[in-house]
Enzyme design. Sequence first.
Site, PDB file in Angstrom:
ATOM      1  N   GLY A 251      39.075  48.273  40.358  1.00  0.00           N
ATOM      2  CA  GLY A 251      38.735  46.855  40.143  1.00  0.00           C
ATOM      3  C   GLY A 251      39.823  45.969  40.326  1.00  0.00           C
ATOM      4  O   GLY A 251      39.771  44.750  40.086  1.00  0.00           O
ATOM      5  N   GLY A 253      41.803  45.380  42.979  1.00  0.00           N
ATOM      6  CA  GLY A 253      41.532  44.472  44.308  1.00  0.00           C
ATOM      7  C   GLY A 253      40.375  43.546  44.160  1.00  0.00           C
ATOM      8  O   GLY A 253      40.644  42.318  44.748  1.00  0.00           O
ATOM      9  N   ASP A 254      39.348  43.759  43.329  1.00  0.00           N
ATOM     10  CA  ASP A 254      38.192  42.822  43.023  1.00  0.00           C
ATOM     11  C   ASP A 254      38.649  41.652  42.247  1.00  0.00           C
ATOM     12  O   ASP A 254      38.431  40.501  42.386  1.00  0.00           O
ATOM     13  CB  ASP A 254      37.184  43.763  42.438  1.00  0.00           C
ATOM     14  CG  ASP A 254      36.258  44.745  43.125  1.00  0.00           C
ATOM     15  OD1 ASP A 254      36.676  44.631  44.190  1.00  0.00           O
ATOM     16  OD2 ASP A 254      36.236  45.706  42.368  1.00  0.00           O
ATOM     17  N   ASN A 278      47.295  38.226  42.842  1.00  0.00           N
ATOM     18  CA  ASN A 278      48.303  39.093  42.238  1.00  0.00           C
ATOM     19  C   ASN A 278      48.347  39.125  40.771  1.00  0.00           C
ATOM     20  O   ASN A 278      48.356  40.183  40.250  1.00  0.00           O
ATOM     21  CB  ASN A 278      49.636  39.178  42.863  1.00  0.00           C
ATOM     22  CG  ASN A 278      49.584  39.265  44.424  1.00  0.00           C
ATOM     23  OD1 ASN A 278      48.739  39.865  45.122  1.00  0.00           O
ATOM     24  ND2 ASN A 278      50.952  39.136  44.985  1.00  0.00           N
TER      25      ASN A 278
END
Length: 324
Positions: A251, A253-254, A278
């Site tokens: 998760g 990246g989500d 980020n």
Amino acid sequence: MDGMTQTKKQKLPDLKYMRRHSVRKKDQCAALVVGHYCHDQITLHGGETVYSLGGSVSYITNVFEALGIGSRVASKVGPDFLYCSQITHPPEVIEDQKTTEFFADFTQGEERILKAGSICAPIDSMDIPEMDYELGLAVGIACEILPETLQHMVDVARYVVVDVQALIRTIDPETGLVGLRNLDETPFIDMLEDIHFLKAARNEALYIDIEKVRQKTCLIVTEGKNGSRIYSNDREFRIPAFPAIEVDPTGAGDSFLAGFSAGLYQGLPIEQAVLMGNYFGGLAVAQVGIPHFTASQLESMDETRNGVRIEQFPYYSRTALCSN
């Protein structure tokens, strides 16, 4: 430059334009999020197995809710879906289907081994709630977003943000093993000029011709602890990561994509929106499952981002380099 080339250039997101204009508009829904919820079984590095709500839509709406950004969801599950009490954006329940499920194993090395079990029915264009949206996020996890569905998102959303896994992920019909294919081999390759932002993880970027794609859309590649890179048609940025103790990378990246999209919605410059992504990606890896954000983490977000050095690089095409 001929007329056709000029037309293609004008379709690219203008970094300066995004700085001058917030995408907020009171008469539209902020965001449309398209992708399936799923059941996740995660085997962590130490061998512990956890079961949790999964699917990119879960992590993205979680960040949006923390930031007070309204959204609508197009998602499908079966009647066996276990986590209705944990979500505020209910999916469509398909009576003759089973909820999509994934098995992630982090004990075999640096890269996880990911397998799919049951897979719910695809999301059609008619499944998208009828209204206009400022942002459309295509975040499929099991090949559920069809080309015509993505095209409909282009039609109803002012800006379209796509996670490349929705376009290039493959699932072996016999073993369930999840793989990737080259973006050039998909029916989505001809739609890039209608997509404003394409996000790819470092391993997914290996299946993308970066030089080709950056001429058609703005590409963002996440590189874990090394931060992220932005590739536009004429510029490149390196955006540093925030320190984080990784517990569960699922998760990340989500959560990054949600933070980035939220930054766009707030009118931030693209590089600052990526920095916001980020920040949320770093918070996500420190928890197992859907992360919980504390008030202090949200309040200190702007202060934490201040003073972070963003590197910008001039872009030289391979053709130009070879001619020198």
